[in-house]
Motif scaffolding. Structure first.
Motif, PDB file in Angstrom:
ATOM      1  N   GLU A 118       0.828  -1.213   0.000  1.00 46.70           N
ATOM      2  CA  GLU A 118       0.000   0.000   0.000  1.00 46.70           C
ATOM      3  C   GLU A 118       0.854   1.251   0.000  1.00 46.70           C
ATOM      4  N   SER A 120       0.335   4.029   1.299  1.00 46.37           N
ATOM      5  CA  SER A 120       0.389   4.771   2.556  1.00 46.37           C
ATOM      6  C   SER A 120       1.612   4.358   3.382  1.00 46.37           C
TER       7      SER A 120
ATOM      8  N   GLU B  84      -5.961   5.724  -6.001  1.00 43.43           N
ATOM      9  CA  GLU B  84      -5.015   5.511  -4.902  1.00 43.43           C
ATOM     10  C   GLU B  84      -4.067   6.708  -4.767  1.00 43.43           C
TER      11      GLU B  84
END
Lengths: 464, 450
Positions: A118, A120, B84
């Motif tokens: 991911e 993040s 995203e």
């Protein structure tokens, strides 16, 4: 990627005008680029590169065509069009590839594929690096952090029966610190990279890398202009090896040797460097930035000794230039992407360690320049004339490191400089870089222990 | 998949995923190149590639993604990546331009250039190479003897109804000649970009390419000190191209330009004016709209030494409450929007190149610069670069120097420009615009000779 029957048809179609070798290179690449600047994530870009390169040889002639086409019809058309550039007799060839693809046990294990992690989590690393840089000193105005990740999946097949696949996974974090005192602005940078997945980025010792970048920027803010003239120069380890990358590495590539466009052409077995110099290109080093399993012509990576104790032992050779040199490939055929025909290039190139400690080298130097961090440079292979920038330099006086210096550029001639290496340290280290040449920009490591060159011309602003 | 079908699918699925504004940028490039070595074709290359870049606003923030494979799988990849990336981005939002009423109608594509056959190009290459060998016995060989032509097409669509397209093509040749006298080896290259194949003359090219390399034979060392400097046009253009980012509003707003806060101030000597002209007939960066779809226009950046404006895209202009100057730029579909000049050049003066050095008691002419990507700091303006050139005494060129470095600061150089010649030339270097300059005479710079 593409199926075997289709590749066989393309390889065969490419040979219909009399070519004696054909090759198909298929690439599917995922990339992720993130830019964190001025305290925030400014860019985050994902992409997919996909294309096919078709290459044909006939004797010393090479034809290359590339396209994003992936239909059988489109690829056959591209292969036939490329074949038209060959002036030969019409022939029918039926290329048959081995049943199974060459199964490769990767020598470079990957834990976390970049696309599977991911973003993040990636941003968290960038934020952490930003904190460390900006908290280092009040003169730091900002941190510029570039994360670059890719998964490059390649398939390489040729009319000699090579049929191989490989996956190259690379991660790099380029840290730049900007220091400013109102008028002046200086930067410091560090860019660790590896043939690894996200485990490399998450495992980076940011306290070392980010702080070093910040320290370097702040130090340069208070540095004096470098002097001009000829001095002994001490080049530190890791990225210091860029000088030999420029000064010797490029001249040992078959792309310049094959046509005698290098000062090192026809010098095998001859003394070309000082006894202290052993120079190696090794694409097999585990998980290093410039490492590969196979090169971009499907040849297994290997360790090539180029210079041993000053004697030239060999060159870095790709298939095409190997024809002109009547020499076999050394696993050195590389390219940026399907948009480039491969040629001989470096992987991880380094000067082998010697016996001196870094302290001994400094203590032995009465007056000279110590180059702690090097910037980039370039070389003209035909003449061997090179130039490169020192990012962080110091004056050395009476065997001690003295004041910091800025704005120093080194110039000289590669063939002469490697004869003047007079001390080699024991602290071999590697640094990640991008190398640009005719087959594009590719990841390479440069490396060396700390070493000293008895004399290099330093071009600064203080004429002396 | 066809582009139209791909676009329709992308816009429909993107909107259903909650993207408010969506833009599709398409680029197609075709190229041909050939290199010869001692009369034989050595390398021959042809290509057709295309790619698309997608930008989309999701929850008010812009996400980016690109692909070179136009298939259904990619539509999904692009939209997921856009979402995203948009979620994480922390920058001020970009906007997608709804279009302008006025776009200049010019086609920069030269059909006559694209009609020249591969055979003709190869024959020309062979002719020049042959003349290079025949010109002087000191010619060892060519390092490169190559010809390339490229054509570009770009199309821009968004779901607000904007549709734009543009195309351009040009041909380039490069000859790098290696010469040798006793043990001394020298090499330099001749490079030319043109849209007019008929303007290339084999005799002239061979002469210039060989004489350039020969002119460096017999290099000598000279004392290290400050010398008055004449930058030959191509070297001057290469120097300017290295520091072009300073004129970008993006660099200014990020605190990465020394020109911050200098609008309407003198940043260069009176002799210096800089212009950006997106409509130059021969400019390789000529076009009628920028990468955001904003119409391009001709602009004076520096007028008699005074800074008049920075280069702006929509985002940087909005921050200052002005309109974009049409310099939103995406170097390729693989990049995000930044800021870049189009065809940007120092406006030529009236003097000849020779006039610039014929009054010097002593000086150095710089003909070639190397290490621009490493030896120059585009933020601070400091540079220390490897250079080739000649030593001048009493107004005459004495001969070549050994390899040199020249060191100084670009912003000081701007103020120290004393004369501007008339011989405008564009630099083959640099991804940041197509940059040109005539030869320039500069008060002095620190020179170190090897």
């Amino acid at each position: 990627m593409l199926n075997k029957a289709l590749i066989e048809n393309v390889l065969s179609a490419a040979l219909t005008t009399g070519g004696d070798f054909s090759e198909v290179f298929v690439e599917d690449r995922y990339t992720n680029n993130m830019l964190h600047q001025g305290g925030r994530l400014e860019k985050s870009l994902s992409g997919r590169d996909f294309g096919v390169g078709i290459r044909i040889f006939k004797g010393l002639q090479s034809v290359y065509a590339y396209t994003n086409e992936f239909t059988e019809e489109g690829l056959l058309k591209a292969a036939r069009a490329a074949a038209q550039a060959i002036e030969g007799n019409n022939t029918e060839k039926n290329i048959v590839l081995p049943m199974e693809k060459q199964s490769l046990l990767s020598s470079h294990p990957i834990q976390f594929m970049p696309a599977s992690v991911e973003k993040s989590r990636k941003l968290a690393v960038l934020r952490n690096a930003n904190e460390i840089v900006t908290n280092y000193d009040s003169s730091i105005s900002q941190a510029i952090l570039r994360l670059r990740e890719e998964e490059q999946h390649v398939l390489i097949a040729n009319s000699e029966g090579t049929f191989a696949e490989d996956k190259r996974v690379r991660s790099l974090l380029a840290i730049t610190a900007v220091a400013s005192d109102g008028n002046d602005m200086q930067t410091g940078s560090y860019g660790p990279g590896a043939h690894k997945g996200f485990e490399f980025i998450e495992g980076l010792d940011l306290n070392h890398y980010a702080k070093e970048a910040a320290r370097s920027a702040v130090t340069m803010l208070h540095a004096d202009p470098a002097p001009s003239g000829k001095f002994p120069v001490i080049l530190d380890n890791e990225f210091g090896g860029v000088i030999f990358h420029e000064a010797c590495g490029h001249g040992l590539e078959a792309s310049s040797v094959a046509k005698n466009n290098s000062v090192f052409a026809n010098m095998e077995g001859e003394k070309v460097a000082s006894d202290f110099v052993t120079y190696i290109d090794d694409g097999t080093l585990t998980n290093e930035w410039g490492s590969i399993n196979i090169d971009d012509e499907g040849e297994k990576a290997r360790k090539n000794v180029l210079i041993e104790n000053g004697i030239l032992k060999g060159y870095m050779i790709d298939k095409f230039n190997g024809r002109r040199m009547e020499a076999a490939s050394t696993g050195s055929g590389r390219r940026e992407s399907y948009k480039f025909a491969p040629t001989s290039r470096m992987t991880n190139t380094y000067i082998a360690p010697g016996k001196s400690t870094p302290e001994e080298i400094i203590a032995d130097t009465e007056y000279g320049i110590y180059a702690k961090y090097m910037g980039g440079g370039s070389v003209e292979p035909a003449t061997g004339d090179y130039n490169f920038a020192i990012n962080e330099a110091y004056l050395v006086k009476n065997g001690k490191i003295d004041k910091p210096l800025r704005g120093a550029t080194l110039i000289g001639n590669g063939a002469k400089t490697i004869q003047k290496v007079d001390m080699v340290g024991n602290n071999l280290g590697h640094g990640a870089g991008m190398c640009g040449a005719s087959s594009g920009s590719i990841p390479v490591n440069v490396g060396q222990p700390m070493l000293r060159v008895s004399e290099i011309t330093v071009g600064g602003r203080e004429a002396k | 998949m066809e582009l139209t079908a791909f676009r329709n699918k992308l816009f429909a699925e993107g909107e259903s995923l909650g993207l408010t504004d969506i833009e599709l940028y398409y680029e197609k490039q075709e190229s041909f190149s050939c290199q010869i070595f001692k009369g034989e074709i050595d390398e021959y290359e042809s290509s057709t590639v295309n790619g698309v870049s997608v930008r989309g606003l999701y929850n008010g923030k812009m996400g980016y993604a690109y692909t070179e494979k136009l298939d259904e799988e990619s539509v999904q990849f692009l939209l997921e990546s856009v979402q995203e990336n948009a979620v994480l981005i922390e920058d001020e939002p970009e906007e997608i331009f709804s279009g302008d009423a006025n776009y200049k109608e010019v086609d920069y594509f030269s059909p006559s250039l694209s009609n020249i056959t591969a055979e003709d190009k190869i024959a020309f290459l062979k002719e020049v190479e042959k003349k290079i060998y025949a010109y002087d016995p000191r010619v060892v060989q060519t390092d490169y003897a190559a010809i390339q032509d490229q054509s570009f097409e770009k199309e821009l669509f968004n779901n607000k109804g904007l549709t734009l397209n543009d195309r351009n093509n040009f041909l380039s040749i490069i000859f790098s000649v290696v010469v040798k006298e006793e043990d001394e080896i020298k090499s330099d290259f001749y490079f030319k970009i043109t849209k007019d194949f008929d303007s290339l003359h084999a005799d002239e090219i061979a002469k210039e390419a060989v004489e350039k390399s020969l002119s460096y034979l017999g290099g000598r060392t000279y004392p290290n000190k400050n010398y008055p400097i004449v930058f030959k046009n191509s070297a001057a253009a290469a120097l300017v191209s290295t520091f072009v980012s300073s004129f970008s509003a993006e660099a200014v707003q990020k605190g990465q330009s020394r020109l911050k806060g200098k609008l309407e101030e003198k940043i260069a000597s009176d002799q210096v004016s800089l212009s950006d002209d997106p409509f130059l007939p021969d400019g390789i960066r000529s076009g009628t709209f920028d990468s955001e779809g904003v119409p391009t226009r001709k602009l004076t950046i520096v007028e008699n030494g005074k800074l008049k404006t920075y280069f702006h895209n929509l985002k940087t202009a909005k921050k200052e409450g002005i309109s974009s100057t049409g310099h939103g730029h995406k170097p390729s579909y693989k990049e995000t929007i930044g800021v870049s000049p189009s065809n940007f050049f120092v406006i030529p003066g009236e003097k000849t190149y020779k006039h610039l050095y014929e009054n010097l008691d002593e000086g150095i002419i710089i003909t070639n610069l190397a290490g621009l990507h490493s030896g120059a700091n585009p933020i601070s303006g400091d540079f220390s670069l490897a250079a080739n050139g000649y030593y001048v005494k009493d107004g005459e060129i004495v001969g070549p120097t050994n390899l040199m470095t020249i060191a100084g600061n670009f912003f000081e150089v701007l103020n120290d420009i004393e004369q501007v010649a008339s011989d405008l030339e564009f630099s083959p270097m640099g991804g940041s615009g197509y940059i040109g300059s005539p030869s320039l005479k500069v008060k002095h710079l620190a020179v170190t000779v090897d």
